[in-house]
Design a protein around this motif. Structure first.
Motif, mmCIF file in Angstrom:
data_model
loop_
_atom_site.group_PDB
_atom_site.id
_atom_site.type_symbol
_atom_site.label_atom_id
_atom_site.label_comp_id
_atom_site.label_asym_id
_atom_site.label_seq_id
_atom_site.Cartn_x
_atom_site.Cartn_y
_atom_site.Cartn_z
ATOM 1 N N THR A 142 0.845 -1.206 0.000
ATOM 2 C CA THR A 142 0.000 0.000 0.000
ATOM 3 C C THR A 142 0.877 1.251 0.000
ATOM 4 O OG1 THR A 142 -1.644 -1.260 1.242
ATOM 5 C CG2 THR A 142 -1.979 1.110 1.113
ATOM 6 N N ASN A 143 2.002 1.154 0.670
ATOM 7 C CA ASN A 143 2.947 2.267 0.674
ATOM 8 C C ASN A 143 3.479 2.552 -0.736
ATOM 9 O OD1 ASN A 143 3.877 4.135 2.514
ATOM 10 N ND2 ASN A 143 5.842 3.110 2.809
ATOM 11 N N TYR A 144 3.593 1.493 -1.534
ATOM 12 C CA TYR A 144 4.123 1.615 -2.894
ATOM 13 C C TYR A 144 3.090 2.229 -3.853
ATOM 14 C CZ TYR A 144 5.381 -0.020 -7.589
ATOM 15 O OH TYR A 144 5.640 -0.086 -8.937
ATOM 16 N N ILE A 145 1.803 1.958 -3.605
ATOM 17 C CA ILE A 145 0.784 2.475 -4.538
ATOM 18 C C ILE A 145 0.144 3.782 -4.075
ATOM 19 C CG2 ILE A 145 0.195 0.245 -5.611
ATOM 20 C CD1 ILE A 145 -2.293 0.237 -3.699
ATOM 21 N N THR A 146 0.479 4.251 -2.868
ATOM 22 C CA THR A 146 -0.112 5.514 -2.394
ATOM 23 C C THR A 146 0.981 6.504 -2.014
ATOM 24 O OG1 THR A 146 -0.227 4.754 -0.086
ATOM 25 C CG2 THR A 146 -2.159 4.318 -1.470
ATOM 26 N N LEU A 193 -8.140 8.922 -1.655
ATOM 27 C CA LEU A 193 -8.740 7.809 -0.915
ATOM 28 C C LEU A 193 -8.396 7.862 0.570
ATOM 29 C CD1 LEU A 193 -6.636 4.602 -1.560
ATOM 30 C CD2 LEU A 193 -5.890 6.825 -2.282
ATOM 31 N N LEU A 194 -9.106 7.031 1.321
ATOM 32 C CA LEU A 194 -8.763 6.822 2.733
ATOM 33 C C LEU A 194 -8.109 5.455 2.867
ATOM 34 C CD1 LEU A 194 -11.868 8.106 4.759
ATOM 35 C CD2 LEU A 194 -9.740 9.312 4.247
ATOM 36 N N VAL A 195 -7.079 5.398 3.698
ATOM 37 C CA VAL A 195 -6.366 4.147 3.979
ATOM 38 C C VAL A 195 -6.605 3.783 5.444
ATOM 39 C CG1 VAL A 195 -4.105 3.017 4.055
ATOM 40 C CG2 VAL A 195 -4.595 4.709 2.269
ATOM 41 N N TYR A 196 -7.274 2.661 5.693
ATOM 42 C CA TYR A 196 -7.537 2.189 7.056
ATOM 43 C C TYR A 196 -6.566 1.057 7.358
ATOM 44 C CZ TYR A 196 -12.197 4.440 7.334
ATOM 45 O OH TYR A 196 -13.242 5.317 7.389
ATOM 46 N N LEU A 241 -7.833 -1.373 4.456
ATOM 47 C CA LEU A 241 -9.070 -1.057 3.747
ATOM 48 C C LEU A 241 -8.872 0.276 3.024
ATOM 49 C CD1 LEU A 241 -12.162 -1.476 3.208
ATOM 50 C CD2 LEU A 241 -12.555 -0.203 5.337
ATOM 51 N N LEU A 242 -9.053 0.242 1.700
ATOM 52 C CA LEU A 242 -8.965 1.475 0.920
ATOM 53 C C LEU A 242 -10.382 1.907 0.574
ATOM 54 C CD1 LEU A 242 -6.160 0.435 -1.621
ATOM 55 C CD2 LEU A 242 -5.889 1.545 0.617
ATOM 56 N N VAL A 243 -10.720 3.142 0.877
ATOM 57 C CA VAL A 243 -12.054 3.655 0.546
ATOM 58 C C VAL A 243 -11.871 4.688 -0.561
ATOM 59 C CG1 VAL A 243 -14.145 4.754 1.396
ATOM 60 C CG2 VAL A 243 -12.838 3.219 2.886
ATOM 61 N N VAL A 244 -12.460 4.379 -1.720
ATOM 62 C CA VAL A 244 -12.187 5.155 -2.934
ATOM 63 C C VAL A 244 -13.469 5.777 -3.479
ATOM 64 C CG1 VAL A 244 -10.257 3.609 -3.456
ATOM 65 C CG2 VAL A 244 -12.487 3.188 -4.529
ATOM 66 N N ASN A 245 -13.304 6.706 -4.392
ATOM 67 C CA ASN A 245 -14.452 7.373 -4.997
ATOM 68 C C ASN A 245 -15.266 6.410 -5.849
ATOM 69 O OD1 ASN A 245 -14.476 10.324 -4.353
ATOM 70 N ND2 ASN A 245 -12.340 10.080 -5.000
ATOM 71 N N ALA A 246 -16.608 6.554 -5.725
ATOM 72 C CA ALA A 246 -17.546 5.650 -6.382
ATOM 73 C C ALA A 246 -17.252 5.476 -7.878
ATOM 74 C CB ALA A 246 -18.963 6.172 -6.201
ATOM 75 N N ALA A 247 -17.074 6.592 -8.566
ATOM 76 C CA ALA A 247 -16.908 6.523 -10.023
ATOM 77 C C ALA A 247 -15.588 5.861 -10.401
ATOM 78 C CB ALA A 247 -16.999 7.922 -10.619
ATOM 79 N N ASN A 248 -14.678 5.729 -9.438
ATOM 80 C CA ASN A 248 -13.342 5.198 -9.733
ATOM 81 C C ASN A 248 -13.119 3.772 -9.253
ATOM 82 O OD1 ASN A 248 -12.686 7.677 -10.775
ATOM 83 N ND2 ASN A 248 -11.669 8.405 -8.927
ATOM 84 N N THR A 249 -14.113 3.171 -8.613
ATOM 85 C CA THR A 249 -13.876 1.889 -7.945
ATOM 86 C C THR A 249 -13.253 0.844 -8.878
ATOM 87 O OG1 THR A 249 -15.729 2.329 -6.477
ATOM 88 C CG2 THR A 249 -14.931 0.069 -6.548
ATOM 89 N N ASP A 250 -13.874 0.641 -10.040
ATOM 90 C CA ASP A 250 -13.351 -0.400 -10.945
ATOM 91 C C ASP A 250 -11.978 -0.021 -11.494
ATOM 92 O OD1 ASP A 250 -15.574 -1.910 -10.492
ATOM 93 O OD2 ASP A 250 -16.653 -1.196 -12.272
ATOM 94 N N LYS A 251 -11.855 1.249 -11.870
ATOM 95 C CA LYS A 251 -10.575 1.751 -12.379
ATOM 96 C C LYS A 251 -9.468 1.555 -11.337
ATOM 97 C CE LYS A 251 -9.410 6.105 -11.954
ATOM 98 N NZ LYS A 251 -9.419 7.574 -12.051
ATOM 99 N N ASP A 252 -9.764 1.912 -10.100
ATOM 100 C CA ASP A 252 -8.774 1.789 -9.029
ATOM 101 C C ASP A 252 -8.410 0.326 -8.776
ATOM 102 O OD1 ASP A 252 -9.109 4.489 -8.802
ATOM 103 O OD2 ASP A 252 -9.888 4.470 -6.752
#
Lengths: 362, 128
Positions: free
Chosen positions: A66-70, A98-101, A108-119
Protein backbone atom coordinates in the motif's frame (compact mmCIF):
# COMPACT_ATOMS: atom_id res chain seq x y z
CA UNK A 1 -28.75 -0.72 -14.94
CA UNK A 2 -27.78 1.60 -12.11
CA UNK A 3 -27.11 -0.14 -8.80
CA UNK A 4 -29.16 0.33 -5.66
CA UNK A 5 -27.43 0.83 -2.35
CA UNK A 6 -28.66 -1.17 0.67
CA UNK A 7 -30.35 2.03 1.89
CA UNK A 8 -32.36 2.57 -1.29
CA UNK A 9 -35.69 1.66 0.31
CA UNK A 10 -34.89 3.87 3.32
CA UNK A 11 -34.11 6.78 1.01
CA UNK A 12 -37.48 6.28 -0.68
CA UNK A 13 -39.24 6.23 2.70
CA UNK A 14 -37.65 9.62 3.40
CA UNK A 15 -38.90 10.90 0.01
CA UNK A 16 -35.39 11.55 -1.28
CA UNK A 17 -35.09 12.92 -4.80
CA UNK A 18 -33.19 10.15 -6.52
CA UNK A 19 -30.72 10.61 -9.36
CA UNK A 20 -28.16 8.39 -11.02
CA UNK A 21 -24.68 9.16 -9.77
CA UNK A 22 -21.55 7.13 -10.54
CA UNK A 23 -23.72 4.19 -11.55
CA UNK A 24 -25.86 4.25 -8.39
CA UNK A 25 -29.35 5.48 -7.63
CA UNK A 26 -28.56 8.09 -4.99
CA UNK A 27 -30.51 10.83 -3.19
CA UNK A 28 -29.47 14.26 -4.43
CA UNK A 29 -31.63 15.94 -1.82
CA UNK A 30 -34.47 15.55 0.65
CA UNK A 31 -35.93 18.81 2.00
CA UNK A 32 -33.44 20.99 0.10
CA UNK A 33 -29.70 21.52 -0.13
CA UNK A 34 -29.61 24.58 2.13
CA UNK A 35 -31.67 23.20 5.06
CA UNK A 36 -29.78 19.89 4.85
CA UNK A 37 -26.45 21.70 4.81
CA UNK A 38 -27.44 23.69 7.90
CA UNK A 39 -28.64 20.51 9.65
CA UNK A 40 -25.12 19.09 9.41
CA UNK A 41 -23.50 22.36 10.51
CA UNK A 42 -25.75 22.69 13.55
CA UNK A 43 -26.93 19.26 14.70
CA UNK A 44 -26.57 15.93 12.90
CA UNK A 45 -27.30 14.49 9.47
CA UNK A 46 -27.01 11.05 7.90
CA UNK A 47 -25.60 10.29 4.46
CA UNK A 48 -25.90 7.12 2.44
CA UNK A 49 -22.38 6.87 1.06
CA UNK A 50 -22.57 3.22 0.04
CA UNK A 51 -21.59 4.19 -3.49
CA UNK A 52 -18.03 4.69 -2.24
CA UNK A 53 -15.75 1.80 -3.18
CA UNK A 54 -14.01 -0.46 -0.65
CA UNK A 55 -10.93 -2.40 -1.67
CA UNK A 56 -9.18 -4.67 0.80
CA UNK A 57 -5.47 -5.40 0.71
CA UNK A 58 -4.69 -8.56 2.65
CA UNK A 59 -1.54 -10.58 3.12
CA UNK A 60 1.71 -10.15 4.99
CA UNK A 61 3.10 -7.43 2.72
CA UNK A 62 -0.02 -5.27 2.73
CA UNK A 63 1.68 -2.30 4.39
CA UNK A 64 4.70 -2.17 2.12
CA UNK A 65 2.51 -2.72 -0.96
CA UNK A 66 0.00 0.00 0.00
CA UNK A 67 2.95 2.27 0.67
CA UNK A 68 4.12 1.62 -2.89
CA UNK A 69 0.78 2.47 -4.54
CA UNK A 70 -0.11 5.51 -2.39
CA UNK A 71 1.56 8.86 -1.67
CA UNK A 72 1.19 9.14 2.11
CA UNK A 73 3.30 7.08 4.53
CA UNK A 74 1.40 3.91 5.43
CA UNK A 75 4.26 2.70 7.65
CA UNK A 76 3.49 5.57 10.03
CA UNK A 77 -0.02 4.26 10.64
CA UNK A 78 -0.75 2.67 14.00
CA UNK A 79 -3.29 -0.12 14.25
CA UNK A 80 -6.78 1.29 13.48
CA UNK A 81 -5.44 4.62 12.30
CA UNK A 82 -6.85 6.19 9.13
CA UNK A 83 -5.02 8.29 6.58
CA UNK A 84 -6.02 10.52 3.67
CA UNK A 85 -3.90 9.68 0.64
CA UNK A 86 -3.74 9.49 -3.15
CA UNK A 87 -2.76 7.02 -5.83
CA UNK A 88 -0.76 8.37 -8.76
CA UNK A 89 0.10 7.35 -12.29
CA UNK A 90 3.82 7.28 -13.10
CA UNK A 91 3.50 10.82 -14.57
CA UNK A 92 2.11 12.00 -11.15
CA UNK A 93 -1.42 12.47 -12.49
CA UNK A 94 -3.95 11.40 -9.85
CA UNK A 95 -5.64 7.98 -10.14
CA UNK A 96 -7.81 8.76 -7.13
CA UNK A 97 -7.83 10.25 -3.66
CA UNK A 98 -8.74 7.81 -0.92
CA UNK A 99 -8.76 6.82 2.73
CA UNK A 100 -6.37 4.15 3.98
CA UNK A 101 -7.54 2.19 7.06
CA UNK A 102 -4.89 0.12 8.83
CA UNK A 103 -7.10 -2.59 10.34
CA UNK A 104 -5.97 -5.64 12.27
CA UNK A 105 -5.86 -8.17 9.44
CA UNK A 106 -6.17 -5.93 6.38
CA UNK A 107 -5.76 -2.54 4.82
CA UNK A 108 -9.07 -1.06 3.75
CA UNK A 109 -8.96 1.48 0.92
CA UNK A 110 -12.05 3.65 0.55
CA UNK A 111 -12.19 5.15 -2.93
CA UNK A 112 -14.45 7.37 -5.00
CA UNK A 113 -17.55 5.65 -6.38
CA UNK A 114 -16.91 6.52 -10.02
CA UNK A 115 -13.34 5.20 -9.73
CA UNK A 116 -13.88 1.89 -7.95
CA UNK A 117 -13.35 -0.40 -10.95
CA UNK A 118 -10.57 1.75 -12.38
CA UNK A 119 -8.77 1.79 -9.03
CA UNK A 120 -9.20 -1.93 -8.48
CA UNK A 121 -7.76 -2.67 -11.92
CA UNK A 122 -4.90 -0.25 -11.32
CA UNK A 123 -4.00 -1.85 -8.01
CA UNK A 124 -4.16 -5.37 -9.48
CA UNK A 125 -2.01 -4.32 -12.47
CA UNK A 126 0.63 -2.99 -10.10
CA UNK A 127 0.50 -5.87 -7.68
CA UNK A 128 3.83 -6.73 -6.03
CA UNK A 129 4.85 -8.69 -2.98
CA UNK A 130 2.65 -11.13 -1.06
CA UNK A 131 -0.81 -9.52 -1.06
CA UNK A 132 -4.41 -10.31 -1.96
CA UNK A 133 -6.52 -7.54 -3.46
CA UNK A 134 -10.29 -7.81 -3.12
CA UNK A 135 -12.93 -5.36 -4.27
CA UNK A 136 -15.61 -5.77 -1.58
CA UNK A 137 -17.65 -2.71 -2.60
CA UNK A 138 -20.80 -4.60 -3.55
CA UNK A 139 -21.02 -6.26 -0.12
CA UNK A 140 -20.70 -3.13 1.98
CA UNK A 141 -23.08 -0.41 3.04
CA UNK A 142 -21.55 2.82 4.27
CA UNK A 143 -23.34 5.46 6.25
CA UNK A 144 -21.88 8.78 7.42
CA UNK A 145 -23.24 10.46 10.56
CA UNK A 146 -22.02 14.05 10.57
CA UNK A 147 -22.56 17.13 12.66
CA UNK A 148 -21.64 18.60 16.05
CA UNK A 149 -24.11 16.28 17.81
CA UNK A 150 -22.81 13.08 16.20
CA UNK A 151 -21.02 11.79 19.28
CA UNK A 152 -23.92 11.88 21.77
CA UNK A 153 -26.19 10.31 19.15
CA UNK A 154 -23.76 7.53 18.26
CA UNK A 155 -22.77 6.92 21.87
CA UNK A 156 -26.31 5.63 22.50
CA UNK A 157 -25.55 2.75 20.14
CA UNK A 158 -22.15 1.62 21.38
CA UNK A 159 -20.79 0.23 24.64
CA UNK A 160 -17.30 1.51 23.92
CA UNK A 161 -16.46 5.10 24.87
CA UNK A 162 -16.58 7.03 21.58
CA UNK A 163 -14.76 10.02 23.04
CA UNK A 164 -11.68 7.75 23.00
CA UNK A 165 -11.80 7.53 19.20
CA UNK A 166 -9.83 10.47 17.85
CA UNK A 167 -10.32 12.12 14.47
CA UNK A 168 -9.02 9.80 11.72
CA UNK A 169 -9.05 6.71 13.91
CA UNK A 170 -11.25 3.64 13.57
CA UNK A 171 -12.31 0.60 15.50
CA UNK A 172 -13.78 -2.77 14.59
CA UNK A 173 -16.66 -3.22 16.92
CA UNK A 174 -20.29 -4.30 17.13
CA UNK A 175 -23.56 -2.46 16.96
CA UNK A 176 -26.24 -4.64 18.58
CA UNK A 177 -24.13 -7.68 17.64
CA UNK A 178 -23.71 -6.49 14.03
CA UNK A 179 -19.99 -6.28 13.19
CA UNK A 180 -19.02 -2.84 11.86
CA UNK A 181 -15.98 -0.76 11.11
CA UNK A 182 -16.56 2.56 12.87
CA UNK A 183 -14.32 5.52 12.15
CA UNK A 184 -14.26 9.14 13.20
CA UNK A 185 -14.00 10.52 9.68
CA UNK A 186 -16.04 12.52 7.22
CA UNK A 187 -16.21 14.93 4.34
CA UNK A 188 -18.12 17.80 5.94
CA UNK A 189 -15.79 19.66 8.31
CA UNK A 190 -17.93 18.66 11.26
CA UNK A 191 -17.33 16.03 13.88
CA UNK A 192 -18.75 12.73 12.75
CA UNK A 193 -18.49 9.03 12.13
CA UNK A 194 -18.59 6.65 9.21
CA UNK A 195 -19.89 3.11 9.61
CA UNK A 196 -19.08 0.25 7.25
CA UNK A 197 -21.40 -2.70 7.55
CA UNK A 198 -22.25 -5.73 5.47
CA UNK A 199 -25.04 -5.12 3.00
CA UNK A 200 -27.68 -7.31 4.66
CA UNK A 201 -27.36 -5.62 8.04
CA UNK A 202 -27.07 -2.09 6.64
CA UNK A 203 -30.78 -1.13 6.80
CA UNK A 204 -30.89 -2.13 10.50
CA UNK A 205 -27.98 0.20 11.21
CA UNK A 206 -29.77 3.03 9.39
CA UNK A 207 -32.86 2.54 11.57
CA UNK A 208 -30.83 2.40 14.79
CA UNK A 209 -29.02 5.63 13.91
CA UNK A 210 -32.26 7.47 13.14
CA UNK A 211 -33.84 6.19 16.35
CA UNK A 212 -30.83 7.36 18.36
CA UNK A 213 -30.90 10.82 16.78
CA UNK A 214 -34.64 11.39 16.97
CA UNK A 215 -34.50 13.87 19.83
CA UNK A 216 -31.85 16.08 18.20
CA UNK A 217 -33.64 16.34 14.85
CA UNK A 218 -31.47 13.91 12.90
CA UNK A 219 -32.20 14.09 9.16
CA UNK A 220 -31.14 12.36 5.95
CA UNK A 221 -28.79 14.42 3.77
CA UNK A 222 -28.37 14.17 0.00
CA UNK A 223 -25.42 14.42 -2.35
CA UNK A 224 -26.21 18.09 -3.04
CA UNK A 225 -25.43 19.13 0.53
CA UNK A 226 -22.53 16.66 0.68
CA UNK A 227 -20.96 18.69 -2.09
CA UNK A 228 -21.62 22.13 -0.54
CA UNK A 229 -20.35 20.89 2.84
CA UNK A 230 -17.08 19.52 1.43
CA UNK A 231 -16.69 22.58 -0.72
CA UNK A 232 -16.95 25.01 2.21
CA UNK A 233 -14.06 23.08 3.77
CA UNK A 234 -12.14 23.42 0.49
CA UNK A 235 -11.80 19.63 0.22
CA UNK A 236 -10.98 18.44 -3.31
CA UNK A 237 -13.49 16.49 -5.36
CA UNK A 238 -12.06 13.92 -7.75
CA UNK A 239 -13.32 14.52 -11.28
CA UNK A 240 -13.64 18.26 -10.64
CA UNK A 241 -10.63 19.61 -8.79
CA UNK A 242 -8.26 16.70 -9.24
CA UNK A 243 -7.93 14.03 -11.92
CA UNK A 244 -5.32 12.29 -14.07
CA UNK A 245 -4.27 15.63 -15.60
CA UNK A 246 -3.46 17.26 -12.24
CA UNK A 247 -0.65 16.43 -9.84
CA UNK A 248 -1.04 16.52 -6.05
CA UNK A 249 1.49 19.33 -5.57
CA UNK A 250 -0.37 21.83 -7.75
CA UNK A 251 -3.64 20.66 -6.14
CA UNK A 252 -2.34 21.71 -2.72
CA UNK A 253 -2.13 18.09 -1.58
CA UNK A 254 1.60 18.21 -0.89
CA UNK A 255 0.81 17.37 2.75
CA UNK A 256 -0.26 13.83 1.77
CA UNK A 257 2.80 13.27 -0.42
CA UNK A 258 5.81 11.91 1.45
CA UNK A 259 8.74 12.25 -0.91
CA UNK A 260 11.13 11.02 1.79
CA UNK A 261 9.58 7.55 1.96
CA UNK A 262 10.55 4.54 -0.18
CA UNK A 263 9.73 4.35 -3.85
CA UNK A 264 6.08 4.79 -4.79
CA UNK A 265 4.30 5.14 -8.11
CA UNK A 266 4.64 8.73 -9.30
CA UNK A 267 7.53 9.65 -6.99
CA UNK A 268 10.10 10.16 -9.73
CA UNK A 269 7.82 12.51 -11.67
CA UNK A 270 6.96 14.44 -8.53
CA UNK A 271 10.63 15.00 -7.74
CA UNK A 272 11.11 16.35 -11.25
CA UNK A 273 8.00 18.56 -11.01
CA UNK A 274 9.27 19.91 -7.71
CA UNK A 275 12.68 20.65 -9.16
CA UNK A 276 11.25 22.41 -12.21
CA UNK A 277 8.77 24.38 -10.12
CA UNK A 278 4.97 24.46 -10.33
CA UNK A 279 3.33 26.33 -13.17
CA UNK A 280 -0.16 26.56 -11.74
CA UNK A 281 -1.93 26.03 -8.43
CA UNK A 282 -5.39 25.19 -7.24
CA UNK A 283 -6.77 28.19 -5.38
CA UNK A 284 -9.95 28.87 -3.48
CA UNK A 285 -11.73 32.14 -4.15
CA UNK A 286 -14.71 34.02 -2.80
CA UNK A 287 -17.06 36.29 -4.68
CA UNK A 288 -16.60 39.96 -3.78
CA UNK A 289 -19.97 41.35 -4.90
CA UNK A 290 -22.49 39.11 -6.59
CA UNK A 291 -22.59 36.06 -8.80
CA UNK A 292 -21.88 32.37 -8.36
CA UNK A 293 -18.86 30.77 -10.04
CA UNK A 294 -19.57 27.48 -11.81
CA UNK A 295 -17.25 24.66 -12.94
CA UNK A 296 -15.41 25.26 -16.24
CA UNK A 297 -15.78 29.04 -16.21
CA UNK A 298 -12.59 30.71 -17.40
CA UNK A 299 -10.55 32.91 -15.07
CA UNK A 300 -9.13 36.22 -16.30
CA UNK A 301 -6.95 39.05 -15.14
CA UNK A 302 -7.58 42.02 -17.44
CA UNK A 303 -7.94 40.26 -20.79
CA UNK A 304 -5.47 37.51 -20.07
CA UNK A 305 -6.80 34.04 -19.36
CA UNK A 306 -4.95 32.66 -16.35
CA UNK A 307 -6.96 29.53 -15.61
CA UNK A 308 -10.40 27.97 -15.14
CA UNK A 309 -12.73 27.12 -12.29
CA UNK A 310 -12.99 23.43 -11.37
CA UNK A 311 -15.77 23.75 -8.78
CA UNK A 312 -18.18 26.56 -8.04
CA UNK A 313 -21.24 26.90 -5.88
CA UNK A 314 -23.24 29.02 -3.50
CA UNK A 315 -21.93 28.43 0.03
CA UNK A 316 -24.94 28.12 2.37
CA UNK A 317 -22.96 28.93 5.55
CA UNK A 318 -21.24 31.97 4.02
CA UNK A 319 -24.24 33.01 1.93
CA UNK A 320 -22.09 33.82 -1.08
CA UNK A 321 -20.48 32.28 -4.12
CA UNK A 322 -17.21 30.37 -3.77
CA UNK A 323 -15.00 28.56 -6.23
CA UNK A 324 -11.92 26.46 -6.78
CA UNK A 325 -9.76 26.65 -9.85
CA UNK A 326 -6.27 26.32 -11.26
CA UNK A 327 -4.50 29.59 -11.96
CA UNK A 328 -1.07 30.30 -13.43
CA UNK A 329 1.58 31.42 -10.95
CA UNK A 330 1.99 34.00 -9.45
CA UNK A 331 -1.79 34.62 -9.36
CA UNK A 332 -2.26 32.05 -6.58
CA UNK A 333 -1.34 34.52 -3.82
CA UNK A 334 -3.94 35.16 -1.13
CA UNK A 335 -5.68 38.46 -1.83
CA UNK A 336 -5.21 38.29 -5.62
CA UNK A 337 -8.31 39.51 -7.40
CA UNK A 338 -9.46 38.20 -10.75
CA UNK A 339 -12.59 37.72 -12.80
CA UNK A 340 -14.48 34.52 -13.41
CA UNK A 341 -16.18 34.64 -16.80
CA UNK A 342 -19.86 33.95 -16.26
CA UNK A 343 -22.56 35.58 -18.32
CA UNK A 344 -21.60 38.64 -16.36
CA UNK A 345 -17.98 38.65 -15.13
CA UNK A 346 -17.77 37.78 -11.43
CA UNK A 347 -15.16 39.55 -9.29
CA UNK A 348 -13.46 37.16 -6.88
CA UNK A 349 -10.55 37.17 -4.45
CA UNK A 350 -8.17 34.34 -3.56
CA UNK A 351 -8.62 33.23 0.05
CA UNK A 352 -6.67 30.99 2.37
CA UNK A 353 -7.73 27.70 3.94
CA UNK A 354 -11.29 26.47 4.36
CA UNK A 355 -14.00 28.90 3.28
CA UNK A 356 -15.96 27.98 6.38
CA UNK A 357 -13.80 28.50 9.46
CA UNK A 358 -16.10 27.27 12.22
CA UNK A 359 -16.26 23.54 11.52
CA UNK A 360 -15.96 21.24 14.55
CA UNK A 361 -13.30 19.29 12.56
CA UNK A 362 -10.99 20.83 9.99
CA UNK B 1 -45.63 15.82 -8.81
CA UNK B 2 -45.38 19.45 -9.81
CA UNK B 3 -48.32 21.69 -9.03
CA UNK B 4 -49.97 23.23 -12.12
CA UNK B 5 -52.64 25.78 -11.28
CA UNK B 6 -55.58 26.98 -13.35
CA UNK B 7 -56.23 30.61 -14.23
CA UNK B 8 -52.71 31.24 -15.57
CA UNK B 9 -50.93 30.54 -18.85
CA UNK B 10 -47.55 28.88 -19.23
CA UNK B 11 -44.47 28.99 -21.44
CA UNK B 12 -42.17 26.25 -22.67
CA UNK B 13 -39.46 27.90 -20.57
CA UNK B 14 -41.43 27.11 -17.40
CA UNK B 15 -42.78 30.54 -16.61
CA UNK B 16 -46.37 31.37 -15.77
CA UNK B 17 -48.34 34.46 -16.74
CA UNK B 18 -51.39 35.86 -15.03
CA UNK B 19 -53.29 38.70 -16.72
CA UNK B 20 -54.86 41.54 -14.74
CA UNK B 21 -56.34 43.99 -17.32
CA UNK B 22 -53.41 45.14 -19.49
CA UNK B 23 -50.84 44.05 -16.91
CA UNK B 24 -49.25 40.59 -17.00
CA UNK B 25 -47.63 39.11 -13.89
CA UNK B 26 -44.85 36.63 -14.61
CA UNK B 27 -43.23 34.04 -12.41
CA UNK B 28 -41.54 30.66 -12.35
CA UNK B 29 -43.62 27.46 -12.34
CA UNK B 30 -43.61 25.00 -9.47
CA UNK B 31 -41.91 22.48 -11.75
CA UNK B 32 -39.09 24.96 -12.49
CA UNK B 33 -38.51 25.88 -8.86
CA UNK B 34 -38.47 22.23 -7.88
CA UNK B 35 -35.99 21.33 -10.65
CA UNK B 36 -33.70 24.23 -9.73
CA UNK B 37 -34.15 23.74 -5.97
CA UNK B 38 -32.71 26.21 -3.42
CA UNK B 39 -32.89 29.46 -5.38
CA UNK B 40 -30.35 31.92 -3.96
CA UNK B 41 -30.29 34.79 -6.44
CA UNK B 42 -32.77 36.25 -8.86
CA UNK B 43 -32.29 39.05 -11.37
CA UNK B 44 -35.54 39.99 -13.09
CA UNK B 45 -35.46 42.63 -15.84
CA UNK B 46 -35.15 46.18 -14.51
CA UNK B 47 -38.23 48.32 -14.06
CA UNK B 48 -38.76 50.46 -17.16
CA UNK B 49 -37.10 48.00 -19.51
CA UNK B 50 -38.91 47.08 -22.71
CA UNK B 51 -38.80 43.32 -23.24
CA UNK B 52 -39.70 41.16 -26.23
CA UNK B 53 -41.48 37.82 -25.94
CA UNK B 54 -38.95 34.98 -25.87
CA UNK B 55 -36.02 37.26 -25.02
CA UNK B 56 -33.62 36.26 -22.20
CA UNK B 57 -34.23 39.02 -19.69
CA UNK B 58 -32.74 37.82 -16.44
CA UNK B 59 -31.20 34.98 -14.47
CA UNK B 60 -32.10 32.68 -11.65
CA UNK B 61 -29.27 31.10 -9.68
CA UNK B 62 -29.77 28.12 -7.42
CA UNK B 63 -27.11 26.44 -5.28
CA UNK B 64 -26.30 23.91 -7.99
CA UNK B 65 -27.77 25.38 -11.16
CA UNK B 66 -28.32 28.57 -13.08
CA UNK B 67 -31.17 29.32 -15.48
CA UNK B 68 -32.10 32.13 -17.82
CA UNK B 69 -35.34 33.92 -17.34
CA UNK B 70 -37.27 34.49 -20.59
CA UNK B 71 -39.95 37.08 -21.17
CA UNK B 72 -43.27 35.38 -21.84
CA UNK B 73 -44.74 38.49 -23.45
CA UNK B 74 -43.61 41.77 -24.97
CA UNK B 75 -44.06 45.01 -23.09
CA UNK B 76 -42.64 47.41 -20.52
CA UNK B 77 -41.60 46.20 -17.09
CA UNK B 78 -43.69 48.22 -14.63
CA UNK B 79 -42.88 46.50 -11.34
CA UNK B 80 -40.45 43.96 -10.00
CA UNK B 81 -40.91 41.92 -6.85
CA UNK B 82 -38.34 43.37 -4.47
CA UNK B 83 -39.26 40.78 -1.84
CA UNK B 84 -38.00 37.85 -3.91
CA UNK B 85 -34.81 39.72 -4.74
CA UNK B 86 -34.18 40.10 -1.01
CA UNK B 87 -35.24 36.51 -0.26
CA UNK B 88 -35.25 34.31 -3.37
CA UNK B 89 -36.29 31.25 -1.33
CA UNK B 90 -39.84 32.68 -1.50
CA UNK B 91 -39.93 31.37 -5.09
CA UNK B 92 -39.34 27.83 -3.81
CA UNK B 93 -42.01 28.20 -1.16
CA UNK B 94 -44.77 29.94 -3.12
CA UNK B 95 -43.97 30.06 -6.85
CA UNK B 96 -47.47 31.09 -7.99
CA UNK B 97 -48.16 33.58 -5.19
CA UNK B 98 -45.60 35.57 -3.18
CA UNK B 99 -42.88 34.30 -5.52
CA UNK B 100 -44.01 36.29 -8.59
CA UNK B 101 -41.09 37.97 -10.37
CA UNK B 102 -42.22 41.01 -12.36
CA UNK B 103 -45.17 42.74 -14.02
CA UNK B 104 -45.29 44.10 -17.52
CA UNK B 105 -47.68 46.36 -19.37
CA UNK B 106 -48.50 44.21 -22.38
CA UNK B 107 -47.62 45.63 -25.80
CA UNK B 108 -49.67 43.02 -27.67
CA UNK B 109 -52.28 41.00 -25.76
CA UNK B 110 -52.63 38.82 -28.89
CA UNK B 111 -49.36 37.15 -27.81
CA UNK B 112 -51.32 35.46 -25.03
CA UNK B 113 -52.69 33.03 -27.60
CA UNK B 114 -49.13 31.72 -28.13
CA UNK B 115 -48.89 30.59 -24.51
CA UNK B 116 -49.74 27.15 -23.15
CA UNK B 117 -52.89 26.23 -21.29
CA UNK B 118 -52.52 24.34 -17.98
CA UNK B 119 -53.30 21.08 -19.82
CA UNK B 120 -50.73 21.77 -22.51
CA UNK B 121 -48.12 22.61 -19.89
CA UNK B 122 -48.97 19.43 -18.00
CA UNK B 123 -48.27 17.48 -21.19
CA UNK B 124 -44.99 19.32 -21.69
CA UNK B 125 -43.57 18.48 -18.28
CA UNK B 126 -44.83 14.91 -18.46
CA UNK B 127 -42.23 14.44 -21.21
CA UNK B 128 -39.38 15.51 -18.92
Amino acid sequence: MPKKTPFYEKIKEHNGKIVEFAGFLMPVQFEGIIPEHLTVRTTVGVFDVSHMGEIEIRGKDRIVFTNYITTNNVEKLALNQVQYSAMLYPDAGIVDDLLVYNLEDRILLVVNAANTDKDHNWIVENKKFDVDIVNVSDNIGQVAIQGPRSEPVMQKLFDIDLSQIQFYWATETQLNEIPVVLSRTGYTGEDGFEVYVDRTNAPKVWDMVFEAGKDVGIKPIGLGARDTLRFEMRYCLYGNDIDKTTNPLEAGLGWIVKLDKDDFIGKESLLKIKEEGLKRKLVGFEVINKGIPRPHMDIYIDDQKIGAATSGTFAPSLKKGIGLGYVALPYDKVGTRFKVAGKNPIDVEVTKGPFYKHGTRK
Amino acid sequence: MANIIDGVKYTKEHEWVKVEDDIAVEGLTDYAQSELSDIVMVEPPAKGRTVKAGEAVGTIEAVKAVADLYAALSGDVVEINEKVIADPSIINKDPYGEGWLYKIKMADPEELTNLLTPDQYKELIAKH
